[in-house]
Structures are given as C-alpha cells and as structure tokens.
Scaffold this active site. Sequence first.
Site, PDB file in Angstrom:
ATOM      1  N   LEU B  60       0.822  -1.206   0.000  1.00  0.00           N
ATOM      2  CA  LEU B  60       0.000   0.000   0.000  1.00  0.00           C
ATOM      3  C   LEU B  60       0.856   1.257   0.000  1.00  0.00           C
ATOM      4  O   LEU B  60       0.480   2.270  -0.576  1.00  0.00           O
ATOM      5  CB  LEU B  60      -0.915   0.017   1.235  1.00  0.00           C
ATOM      6  CG  LEU B  60      -2.015  -1.034   1.273  1.00  0.00           C
ATOM      7  CD1 LEU B  60      -2.764  -0.949   2.586  1.00  0.00           C
ATOM      8  CD2 LEU B  60      -2.968  -0.852   0.115  1.00  0.00           C
ATOM      9  N   GLY B  61       1.984   1.197   0.650  1.00  0.00           N
ATOM     10  CA  GLY B  61       2.834   2.378   0.677  1.00  0.00           C
ATOM     11  C   GLY B  61       4.042   2.114   1.538  1.00  0.00           C
ATOM     12  O   GLY B  61       4.126   1.108   2.234  1.00  0.00           O
ATOM     13  N   GLY B  63       7.288   4.176   3.939  1.00  0.00           N
ATOM     14  CA  GLY B  63       7.805   5.416   4.502  1.00  0.00           C
ATOM     15  C   GLY B  63       8.978   5.109   5.394  1.00  0.00           C
ATOM     16  O   GLY B  63       9.480   3.990   5.401  1.00  0.00           O
ATOM     17  N   GLY B  64       9.386   6.101   6.139  1.00  0.00           N
ATOM     18  CA  GLY B  64      10.557   5.928   6.987  1.00  0.00           C
ATOM     19  C   GLY B  64      10.357   4.873   8.044  1.00  0.00           C
ATOM     20  O   GLY B  64      11.289   4.203   8.443  1.00  0.00           O
ATOM     21  N   MET B  65       9.142   4.706   8.500  1.00  0.00           N
ATOM     22  CA  MET B  65       8.900   3.761   9.583  1.00  0.00           C
ATOM     23  C   MET B  65       8.819   2.330   9.089  1.00  0.00           C
ATOM     24  O   MET B  65       8.940   1.401   9.868  1.00  0.00           O
ATOM     25  CB  MET B  65       7.586   4.085  10.273  1.00  0.00           C
ATOM     26  CG  MET B  65       7.609   5.379  11.028  1.00  0.00           C
ATOM     27  SD  MET B  65       5.981   5.667  11.663  1.00  0.00           S
ATOM     28  CE  MET B  65       6.125   7.378  12.112  1.00  0.00           C
ATOM     29  N   VAL B  68       3.801  -0.488   4.417  1.00  0.00           N
ATOM     30  CA  VAL B  68       2.440  -0.909   4.739  1.00  0.00           C
ATOM     31  C   VAL B  68       1.953  -1.835   3.635  1.00  0.00           C
ATOM     32  O   VAL B  68       2.000  -1.491   2.450  1.00  0.00           O
ATOM     33  CB  VAL B  68       1.496   0.300   4.855  1.00  0.00           C
ATOM     34  CG1 VAL B  68       0.102  -0.167   5.260  1.00  0.00           C
ATOM     35  CG2 VAL B  68       2.025   1.294   5.868  1.00  0.00           C
ATOM     36  N   LYS B  83       1.446  -2.971   8.826  1.00  0.00           N
ATOM     37  CA  LYS B  83       2.645  -2.129   8.786  1.00  0.00           C
ATOM     38  C   LYS B  83       3.804  -2.878   9.397  1.00  0.00           C
ATOM     39  O   LYS B  83       3.759  -3.251  10.569  1.00  0.00           O
ATOM     40  CB  LYS B  83       2.389  -0.827   9.547  1.00  0.00           C
ATOM     41  CG  LYS B  83       3.582   0.101   9.575  1.00  0.00           C
ATOM     42  CD  LYS B  83       3.219   1.445  10.151  1.00  0.00           C
ATOM     43  CE  LYS B  83       3.619   2.551   9.194  1.00  0.00           C
ATOM     44  NZ  LYS B  83       2.945   3.796   9.426  1.00  0.00           N
ATOM     45  N   ASP B 176       2.705  13.589  15.340  1.00  0.00           N
ATOM     46  CA  ASP B 176       2.996  13.676  13.907  1.00  0.00           C
ATOM     47  C   ASP B 176       1.720  13.959  13.115  1.00  0.00           C
ATOM     48  O   ASP B 176       1.438  13.292  12.123  1.00  0.00           O
ATOM     49  CB  ASP B 176       3.661  12.374  13.441  1.00  0.00           C
ATOM     50  CG  ASP B 176       4.334  12.520  12.092  1.00  0.00           C
ATOM     51  OD1 ASP B 176       4.607  13.680  11.687  1.00  0.00           O
ATOM     52  OD2 ASP B 176       4.568  11.489  11.427  1.00  0.00           O
TER      53      ASP B 176
END
Lengths: 238, 703
Positions: B60-61, B63-65, B68, B83, B176
């Site tokens: 799905l996507g 990022g830095g963390m 997902v 995630k 955030d």
Amino acid sequence: MAPAPGLFPATAWTLVQKAVSGEDAQAHARNELLARYWQPIYVYLRRGGRPAAEAEDLTQAFFVHLLEKHLLERVRVRQVRFRGYLRSVLEHFLANEARLAMTRKRKTSTLDVASAESWLASSSAESPEMAFDRVWAVERLQSAVAQLRAELTNTGRGWIADALISRVGLGTAADPTSVKDLAARHAVSENQLSVAMHRARERLRELILEEIRDSVSSPEEATDELNALFAALRGQRT
Amino acid sequence: MDCPKCGQQWPDLSGGALQGGCPSCLLEFAFGPSAPPSDLDDGLDVPPARLGPYHILGTLGRGGMGVVYLARHEGLDRTVALKLLNPAIARQKSFPERFQREGQVLAALAHPNIVGVYDLGCEAGTYFLAMERVVGQTLRQIIDAGPLPPARAVPLFAQLCEALQYAHDHGVVHRDIKPENVLVEDSGRVKIGDFGVAKLIGDGSSVQSSLTQSGAVVGTRCYTAPEQLERGKSVDHRADLFALGVVLYEMLTGELPLGIFPPPSRKAAIDPRFDAMVLRALAKERDQRPASAREFKEQVQRLQATPARRRWTTLLAGSILIAILCAVGAVVFRQGGTDEPVVTQRVEITVPQVTALENTGRRILSGHKGKVLAVAFDPARPLLATSGEDRKVRLWDSRTGVESGAFDAIPRPEAGNLPLAFAPGGRRLATASGDGIVRIWEVARRKESLTMRGHGREVASIAFSPDGNTLASASHDRTVRLWDTQTGKPRHTLDGFADPVLAVAYSPDGNRLAAGAMNGGVKLWDAKTNEEVAKCGHARRVYALAFSPNSELLATGSHERNIKLWDLTMVPPRPTLLVHGAEVWAVAFSPEGDVLASGGHDGIVRLWDPGTGKLLDSLTGHSAPVVTLAFSPDGRYLASGSWDQTAIVWDRKSMPRGQNRDLYPPSFAVLLPQEPLGVRLPHRFQRLGIPIDRLAEAVADGA
C-alpha cells in the site's frame, strides 16, 4: 515460524553435552552427532587407502568407540576445538590395530555412503587430513545454508536462497547471473533484489559464525577456525 | 565438477543445501567485501508472502517507519493494513520495551475518528502493526485540489479535534499530525492514522531524521512544534495543537505557514477572526496556545456559527478592504474550480472502525535457541515465562508477544529439563534443572533468591502449593521433595517410586498432591499429612498431570498416547480415556474448567471437553512435539511450548474453532508413526541407516 525439524542442529559442543547426559536427549544427540560428523571421518579413512567396506565399518566402530569409552565426556570442559579433537581421537583409534581387528568382526549395519564416495572422485592428491578438513568445512557450510534456506522459506522467500546461489555463480551457468536477470526472473525490482541479497548474505555470515562458534572454546579460536575453514575450502593445508 | 570461478574440484553436491554451488566461492561471497545497497534503509525489501497468520496481498505504501502492506488474516478472513516496522527501528536500544508499552496504549484507543490498531506484535523478528484498511482520500489530496471553504474545513477540523481530545484524555500525544496522516472517508468522516507511532518508534530526533528522506523531513517539520525540535524538552498535547493550527491554516489557505507568513484572512476570503485563532495555535510558547483540542474546536465552531454580517462590518472598518476584495474574488474563482468534478487519485489507507482490541488467533514467540521446555503464566500480570534448551528463561508480554526480558536460569550449561512454576501471587518464579537444584527467582529483578539442593539427579517437574508455602519437585532420583518457599529448607521427602518421577501437581484446593513416574505409575497424597491416598496410572511414562479447577478431576497424560481423566470423587478413582494419538507430553485445564488441553509428540494441541470427553479442537501450529502447556489466569490464552524452538500463544477468543487444522497443515505429524517412541530421528540419520536401537546395542556389546 517454526523451523522444519532437523534443520536446526545444535552445534558441536552442545550436542556433545547432550550425548553424554542421561535419558531421551542422549540418544537423540548421539544420532545427531553421528549424522553430522560421519562424512569427514569416512572420507578420511578412504583417503587413507582403506576400501569402502572397511571404511564404513570403521566409521561406525569409531562412533561406538567414542561413546563406549566416554571420550566425549572427557572433553566436556571444552578445552579444545571439536574438529581437532575428533581428528586426533580418530588417529589414535586407527593406531591401535588390535582394537581394529576386534571392531572389524563386529557388524552393525550398512552405511549409505554414496554421497561420501563422491568426494573421492575429485582431487585425488589430497591427504587424509586435508580431505577430513575439506569435507568438514563443506558440511558446516551446507548446514548454514540449509538453515538460511529454512528461515527464508518460512517467511515465504525461499527464492532468495536460490537467487543467492545463482548470484555466487556455479551450478550450470559459468558466470554469476546478473542482478538484472535475477530480478526479472523473480519479478522484483533490482534494488529490492540487492537489498534482499544483502540481508541474506549478512544472515548467512552470522549462521556460519554460529556453526563455528560452538565448536571452539574462545573467540580467538573462532577466528582461527574460520580461517581454517577458508583454507580447507581453498584446498590449502591448515 | 570444477568451479568455473576458482577452478576447484568438487564432488557433485547438487543434492545438498548448496544446490551445486561452489562452497569456496560461497564462503568468499559471505565474508568478502561488499557495499550495502544505497537505499537499504528505505523500508523493508521484497514483500514476504506471509507473516504469521497474515497473507500479504500487496503493497500500500512505504515510509521511513516501514512498509504498509495489504494483508489478510487467514483465520478471521479479514483484510487489514499491515505495517512492518523498519528493522533499523527495531534494532534501537530498548525498542522492544517501548513497543510493548506504547503498543498497549495504542491498541486501547477506540474512537470513531482514530485509525484502530487490531493487532501488534513480533513475528519471526519483524515488528508489525495490523490496522483496518478502508478506502478514502488523505487530507493531503484534498488540500492539493485547492483550499477548503470554511463550511467544509470546519467540520473536518472539528472531528480532528475530537479525536485528539480523546487521545489526550488517554495520555496519548500523536506527535505527527499532518494532512498525510488524516484520512477522509467518502462519507466525510475523518480518521487519524499512525496514532502514537512517532513515540512508538522513538523520540524521533536521531532515528526519524536518519530514516526520512530529506524532502520528507522538510514536509513534516512544518507541522512540528518548536519544542519537539529542541533536545531534551518534554512534549505534551500542546505539540498536537500546534500541528492542528498548521493543518487549519493549510486547509483554509492551501499553503503552509512558512517563515514570516501572512494571517490566513490575507490569503483567503475568510473571516479575519480566524487569524487570531490560528496564530494563537501557532504560538512558539506553548502556554499561549489553546488549552485543549476541545477548546480549539469550540472556538472555531462558534466563529463559524456567527452571522456573516458581522464579519463584513469588521472588515469594512479595516484599511485593507481592496486587498480583501481581491482575495475574495480569487477564492470565489478557485471555489468555482473545485465545484467541478475533480479527479483525485484514490488510495487505500488504514482507517479504523469502532476499535476493540482484537487479537489474531495465535502468536508465535520465537527467541529460544533450542527446544522450548516449559511455559508458565504469571498469575498476577499479563506475563508469560518460557524456558528453553538455551538454558534461558524468557519473559514475554502474553498479549503482544513482545519479549520483555531474559535471564540465565542455570549458571553452568547443563543438559536436562528446565521446568518453571510461578508462585500463586506472581512475582516469584521457580525453576529446576539437570543439576538437581531448585531455584526461586524474583522475577522483577531477575535475581535468584532461594537455592534448594537435595535432589541427586535431574528435576523433571515442579509445582507450588496453592497457598504458596510449599514447592514440590519431582526428580529422576525417584523422589518428590517438598520445600519451604520462605526459607528454602526441605520439609519432607516422598519416596516409594521404583522409577524416576516425571511430573508433579497440586490440586487447586490444596488437599492433594499427585506425581507421575517413568513406569506410568501415578500416586496421590494427602497434601496435609503426606499420606498416600490413592494409586492409579498408565502403562508407560507419565509426563503430564493436571487437576481440574474444582479439584475433582485429575488428568494424566502418558506416552501410552492417551490421557486418563480420573474422577477423584470415586474410590478408587475411575478413569475416562481420551486418545490423543501420540505420546502426551503436557496437559492443562482452563481456569473455568471447561477445556482440557493436551500436547503431544505429533506437535498437535488438542482441546477436550472434560465433562463429555469430546474432542473440541485440534490446534496445529507446531512442527515438533508440544511438551508444555499453560492457560492464562483469565482463561483467554493458551500457551504451548515445543521442541520446534517456539512457544505459541493461542487466543481462545479469536481463534476460529475447528479451522486451525486447515490453516496450518501439519508437516510433521505424518512422519511420526515410523519413528521409535519418544525419540525424533534426524532425517539424515535415517538415510544413514543405523537404527537407534542398533547403535545402543552396539554400545552395549562393546561395554
């Protein structure tokens, strides 16, 4: 995820410890010990000029000897390297011809030695000691790779192990398969593939070190043992 | 064959793990120099096919963390957004503790405007969060299409405030807030995602900046309150209010309040009273910001509700009338634009519904190197202790599967079993080992507080009396010893066994003590007088004993491959036979007494109705013998430990009954019938062709 049974063998001294303990664990550990270490011994014997049938008998006799003389219990203090210890006990064992004559009479059963025999087809010039170390090294490496593969397979990424092997380059292809081809073959991006390979390589390194670490008594010895592994695989004398 | 690279000769190794690969080249490869790929830290690499009970369907996507994934929980047949946290984050010091602590808070947040967390934990070393997936747009996408008229912005903003107020009331600061984290469903409902994840993954400064690509840092920093960037300064809910101010400014104007920025009414045709409100939230000193999200919301809503006329009189009094009129014109024009059908990219994002914490059917705890030998729940806390062949006792949060600590249970490596038992009030944990020594530990301090010596051989099983004053230990030295748990002094020795004693248990009412032996014999004593009151048993070794909660039934599991359920109200006790089908290593009663669990050599955990003797379910998740079982004090969880090096915590609430068999097909059970009892042979040994009994014979011959 749980590993497949049998793919996570305990390392040398852990096994020895169990083999000399009591009860159920003992029989299991003894089997495991035999399963893990019979090949180098067999090849050593064959390289030393003994015919297949005799080498087979002696391999089994040697393990019986190890257990019945409680030789493993003597070294439970871990003062020596397992590889070196096993080899020296073997040499000692062979020196006693009287015992050999006795053990030869005792038939246990037949070893499936086909895989071990295939070692003898190559580099016939090597000494029994070299053969022992070489087989030993390959077996440790095989064990580490098998575990890596199991770990990857358990998370549904078994193909990474295949890719790793192809990348190192052997099997049928003369050259290592390029990252591009591998990425295409496994339907991932090149970067994804490199990241996966990088991680798998790091893990493989850890697993090889784990294989070694438990068969020695100190970190310095582990380094020595790793170098010995390298040397044995390059065909050099340690 | 010859290696084309290094020219060495090798036998045909294609059958082995190397698949024909050159061992020498492989070793060179593993230890040789290499540079890691440049963007190694950019999330996880190739999607795994599955993670625990989750089947991964797509990405799905990222990022830095972490990344997902779209995933499906097989047992519950539910689609979630999964995630997977970046391994670099998980390697941080004290991450497991923080993950556990924060995770519990997150999972407990249940608000219609907050993305709910269904499940979080650690599978095979990968930390994950499972959240519900819904279809909607991010506020970012909406704002990118143009500024929002107050009539549209205020209701969205109000929902944001409500969610944050709820979270702040529960002591959770988002840290955030930004339009990318705010999701808007087609119905107009707002959902805030990634709640508290910023704190979960660490205080940000070092990790966050190193993990985030440079562009992302700039983007996020606009929403970050000044105090968040200051090292060592505490962050509270007012940091979120600052971010809310930025989001409101951006919604109204379509722009970020960067540098020296004009008040919103200078950028858009809105009531200038918004200016003070927004600027107040953006105050550098947090004391000057609104006191709470609720207050901020009410101010904005009140303003929106006041008649427009007053706005105009105020405006007319101003000296910037013309500028304003121009601005109004511009906005009207832009609004005209947004009324047209706008094509926005639809994304699938994580959004909650009403969120109850739901667990997956099972959680795998892996960490022990070697077989897991015992599991025990703390009676007072959600804590599970496990012991393993690595001689360690590991402590886990039983709800999240996060390891919270470990200690060495034995000073020297010793072979043998490593039984565990918690004292009735919790806090103290007893262990025993191959050296025959029984130890009591203070769990919190991981400190050995009592050492009890006396057994001549390995201790196979231990049990606390229900009043906690006595500890019973069963040993291969053919005795059961009773110890004073305050002083560590021996109280009494029960002997009369011809064989090693393998299992011991107290009845919950404290009146009976039972022990099972290698020869299958089971003895019952009066726990007060230490007099033998009954004998029963099996034909083969009894490793498993458990009393029912009402103390009327005794379950004994044997290597006879069955369980006998003894009715202790009858004299002599009368058994009901339950056939497990493989050597039984463990039995446990649920605290309600409605379920009896048995664990066997086939790796299967079977659940029985002790009233009728009917098989309720078979749980297949282990790939080697299940040798220990325990129910949590509330009866919700069942923990099983296995030689496959893992423990599994089964959640009885969300476990799909009767389906586990298909979910986790046993790869191991089919191998068993050919094997000698009680021993697992490695595959390679079978190939080698020496049966184990033959080897033993050979040894015996030689001796």
